[in-house]
Each structure stands twice: as C-alpha cells, then as structure tokens.
Motif scaffolding. Sequence first.
Motif, mmCIF file in Angstrom:
data_model
loop_
_atom_site.group_PDB
_atom_site.id
_atom_site.type_symbol
_atom_site.label_atom_id
_atom_site.label_comp_id
_atom_site.label_asym_id
_atom_site.label_seq_id
_atom_site.Cartn_x
_atom_site.Cartn_y
_atom_site.Cartn_z
ATOM 1 N N GLU A 123 0.807 -1.223 0.000
ATOM 2 C CA GLU A 123 0.000 0.000 0.000
ATOM 3 C C GLU A 123 0.841 1.275 0.000
ATOM 4 O O GLU A 123 0.685 2.155 0.833
ATOM 5 C CB GLU A 123 -0.968 -0.017 1.192
ATOM 6 N N VAL A 124 1.724 1.375 -0.960
ATOM 7 C CA VAL A 124 2.471 2.618 -1.150
ATOM 8 C C VAL A 124 1.562 3.658 -1.800
ATOM 9 O O VAL A 124 0.504 3.334 -2.352
ATOM 10 C CB VAL A 124 3.705 2.378 -2.043
ATOM 11 N N PHE A 125 1.964 4.919 -1.705
ATOM 12 C CA PHE A 125 1.264 5.988 -2.426
ATOM 13 C C PHE A 125 1.814 5.997 -3.851
ATOM 14 O O PHE A 125 2.879 6.560 -4.127
ATOM 15 C CB PHE A 125 1.473 7.328 -1.730
ATOM 16 N N ALA A 126 1.073 5.365 -4.746
ATOM 17 C CA ALA A 126 1.607 5.060 -6.073
ATOM 18 C C ALA A 126 1.991 6.293 -6.871
ATOM 19 O O ALA A 126 2.947 6.261 -7.661
ATOM 20 C CB ALA A 126 0.590 4.225 -6.852
ATOM 21 N N ASN A 127 1.274 7.403 -6.695
ATOM 22 C CA ASN A 127 1.527 8.598 -7.496
ATOM 23 C C ASN A 127 2.549 9.538 -6.869
ATOM 24 O O ASN A 127 2.843 10.593 -7.431
ATOM 25 C CB ASN A 127 0.213 9.348 -7.746
ATOM 26 N N LEU A 128 3.085 9.161 -5.725
ATOM 27 C CA LEU A 128 4.131 9.945 -5.086
ATOM 28 C C LEU A 128 5.479 9.266 -5.298
ATOM 29 O O LEU A 128 5.559 8.051 -5.464
ATOM 30 C CB LEU A 128 3.862 10.091 -3.587
ATOM 31 N N THR A 129 6.538 10.033 -5.287
ATOM 32 C CA THR A 129 7.876 9.461 -5.441
ATOM 33 C C THR A 129 8.281 8.702 -4.176
ATOM 34 O O THR A 129 7.639 8.822 -3.121
ATOM 35 C CB THR A 129 8.914 10.563 -5.710
ATOM 36 N N VAL A 130 9.372 7.966 -4.291
ATOM 37 C CA VAL A 130 9.926 7.282 -3.124
ATOM 38 C C VAL A 130 10.196 8.284 -2.014
ATOM 39 O O VAL A 130 9.823 8.074 -0.857
ATOM 40 C CB VAL A 130 11.221 6.541 -3.519
ATOM 41 N N ASP A 131 10.847 9.385 -2.357
ATOM 42 C CA ASP A 131 11.178 10.390 -1.356
ATOM 43 C C ASP A 131 9.926 10.954 -0.705
ATOM 44 O O ASP A 131 9.858 11.133 0.520
ATOM 45 C CB ASP A 131 11.994 11.511 -2.004
ATOM 46 N N GLU A 132 8.895 11.223 -1.496
ATOM 47 C CA GLU A 132 7.648 11.769 -0.955
ATOM 48 C C GLU A 132 6.943 10.745 -0.063
ATOM 49 O O GLU A 132 6.363 11.108 0.979
ATOM 50 C CB GLU A 132 6.731 12.203 -2.098
ATOM 51 N N PRO A 158 19.984 0.747 -0.283
ATOM 52 C CA PRO A 158 20.546 1.712 -1.244
ATOM 53 C C PRO A 158 19.733 1.827 -2.520
ATOM 54 O O PRO A 158 19.751 2.887 -3.170
ATOM 55 C CB PRO A 158 21.943 1.142 -1.515
ATOM 56 N N ARG A 159 19.031 0.768 -2.891
ATOM 57 C CA ARG A 159 18.220 0.822 -4.107
ATOM 58 C C ARG A 159 17.152 1.920 -4.012
ATOM 59 O O ARG A 159 16.827 2.557 -5.013
ATOM 60 C CB ARG A 159 17.565 -0.546 -4.344
ATOM 61 N N LEU A 160 16.625 2.149 -2.821
ATOM 62 C CA LEU A 160 15.633 3.212 -2.660
ATOM 63 C C LEU A 160 16.255 4.586 -2.921
ATOM 64 O O LEU A 160 15.604 5.464 -3.485
ATOM 65 C CB LEU A 160 15.027 3.177 -1.257
ATOM 66 N N LYS A 161 17.496 4.774 -2.514
ATOM 67 C CA LYS A 161 18.162 6.056 -2.777
ATOM 68 C C LYS A 161 18.329 6.256 -4.276
ATOM 69 O O LYS A 161 18.125 7.369 -4.786
ATOM 70 C CB LYS A 161 19.513 6.102 -2.074
ATOM 71 N N GLU A 162 18.680 5.187 -4.978
ATOM 72 C CA GLU A 162 18.825 5.276 -6.429
ATOM 73 C C GLU A 162 17.512 5.672 -7.095
ATOM 74 O O GLU A 162 17.512 6.342 -8.130
ATOM 75 C CB GLU A 162 19.294 3.938 -6.988
ATOM 76 N N ARG A 163 16.403 5.281 -6.507
ATOM 77 C CA ARG A 163 15.094 5.493 -7.117
ATOM 78 C C ARG A 163 14.261 6.520 -6.355
ATOM 79 O O ARG A 163 13.038 6.545 -6.480
ATOM 80 C CB ARG A 163 14.344 4.165 -7.202
ATOM 81 N N ARG A 164 14.899 7.377 -5.611
ATOM 82 C CA ARG A 164 14.182 8.299 -4.721
ATOM 83 C C ARG A 164 13.251 9.241 -5.469
ATOM 84 O O ARG A 164 12.275 9.721 -4.891
ATOM 85 C CB ARG A 164 15.175 9.082 -3.865
ATOM 86 N N HIS A 165 13.524 9.526 -6.742
ATOM 87 C CA HIS A 165 12.667 10.433 -7.513
ATOM 88 C C HIS A 165 11.694 9.681 -8.429
ATOM 89 O O HIS A 165 11.007 10.291 -9.243
ATOM 90 C CB HIS A 165 13.530 11.392 -8.328
ATOM 91 N N THR A 166 11.623 8.352 -8.278
ATOM 92 C CA THR A 166 10.723 7.511 -9.068
ATOM 93 C C THR A 166 9.392 7.365 -8.348
ATOM 94 O O THR A 166 9.358 7.233 -7.121
ATOM 95 C CB THR A 166 11.343 6.114 -9.278
ATOM 96 N N LYS A 167 8.298 7.402 -9.103
ATOM 97 C CA LYS A 167 6.994 7.195 -8.479
ATOM 98 C C LYS A 167 6.894 5.766 -7.939
ATOM 99 O O LYS A 167 7.319 4.809 -8.584
ATOM 100 C CB LYS A 167 5.866 7.476 -9.474
#
Length: 270
Positions: A123-132, A158-167
Amino acid sequence: MSNTASQGERAERRAAPKPARIPSGDRPAYPPDEGSSLLEVVDLHAHYGKSHILRGVSFSVGEREVLSLLGRNGSGRSTTLKALMGLLPPSGGRIALAGRSLAGLRPHAICRSGLSYVPEEREVFANLTVDENLRMGEQPPVPGAPRWTVQQMFDYFPRLKERRHTKAGSLSGGEQQMLTICRSLLGNPRVILIDEPTEGLAPKIVAQVGECIEDMHRQGVSVVLVEQKLAIAMKVSQRVCVMGHGRIVFDGSPQQLESDPQLLAQWLAV
C-alpha cells in the motif's frame, strides 16, 4: 487502506473455529531485555461479520524483542495485527502499549502512540515518489523509541536512494516492500507490526529484509512479525507464538519449537 482482502485474510474468514490443543507442560517465560512487557494482548477477540476469528488471543512483547506469530493461513495471524492496529475493531479483550490502553483509538492515534504497521499488501502511495512516500511517514519523536531518519532508510536499502525520484507505483514488488518498511520506521515506533514481509521476494531482497529486522531489534525497536518462511522467523526471533484456529497454541523459544516435531506437524506442516 485497500479494501481488497489478502489471501491470508480471506482464509481467516473461512476458517471454521475448532478447539485448539495447548501443549502440555510449563512454558518458561522469556523476559524482555529491559525487564518489563511493552505490548500486552489479553484475551483478544475479533469478528468478520458473524465469523469469530480471534478467540481469546493472549501474548506479550518485551522491550527490544522480536516475536514471530507463526501458523497456517487461516490461523488468525494477519487478523491479530489488524486488530492491534485498530483496522479491525476488537470485539473483546485488552491491548496495552507501555501500560496505556489502546481501546477505542483510531489507527492514526495508535500509530502516534508508538505502534506501527507494515501491511502485507504494501500500500504505497503510487503517485508519489519514493522520497515523498518516506516524508509522508515521518512523525515527531515518540518517548522511549529510537528516532529514524530518511538517510538511515537509504543506508538500509541503497536501491531506494537510487530510485528516490521515481513514483512508487513504478517500483518492483521488492522495492515497494523496502519502501513500506522504511515509511513505517520513520514513524519512530516502539513496536512495529510486520505482515509477511518476504512474500514473493527474491532471495537477495529476503536477506536484506531479514537484516533490517535484526537491526531494528539492535536499535531498540520491538517487532511482531508474521512470516510464512519458518527459517527466517526462527533466525530473527527471540520468541515465537504459534496460532491455530484463532488462539495461541504455543509460546516459547525457537529452540523449544524446533525440538517438538509433534507440534510442528500439527500446526505448521503444509
């Protein structure tokens, strides 16, 4: 939260209540590191409609303790976590965190009191980025709980940091699981409830999740883990409870459980 029931939850609704055999003999207590129970669950009952799913669940979790709830699908494990978090209102019993009753509190108030939840559905917020998503999880400090930062989450995964700006909706299942765990930790919980965190994940990600749970324990967070993979649960836990037909049928150490083949066959064998 999604209204779609998980496979385990649907099985729990279908499970017919039967009397559970409590293993004979004394059950030695395994005291928490700091000497007192942090989360106490006493005679917990819960229903889905007319179906009586939890039928008097009782256990406690100590400071800095990892407790695994084991059992077959339909035994009541996921329902127990939902009842603790207020997502399914209990129909009886008592839940207390650090001596404070959680009765009648809404899920957001329970979270702010120091109890956090990682759902099986992620249940992630699909339309928000990883960082958001991570920023959405940040809460003020909770007395008695370690405080976590976004940088620590990136150190874990670390994979999350790589994808921090990905929805978040574009992430793989493993990445979404990492994100959900991290978002819950950023609430600075004293106790975190984690439901089936390794389901469907690649072995490398499973190992990372296991290491994360072990480090939560080292940092001072207590964990209640629902996990189908027995090897993972036995490795990370100080204590295990086995559930059957909505009750606790065993409470003891992983070593005690492993030494009881009859119990394993009756309640855990597929």
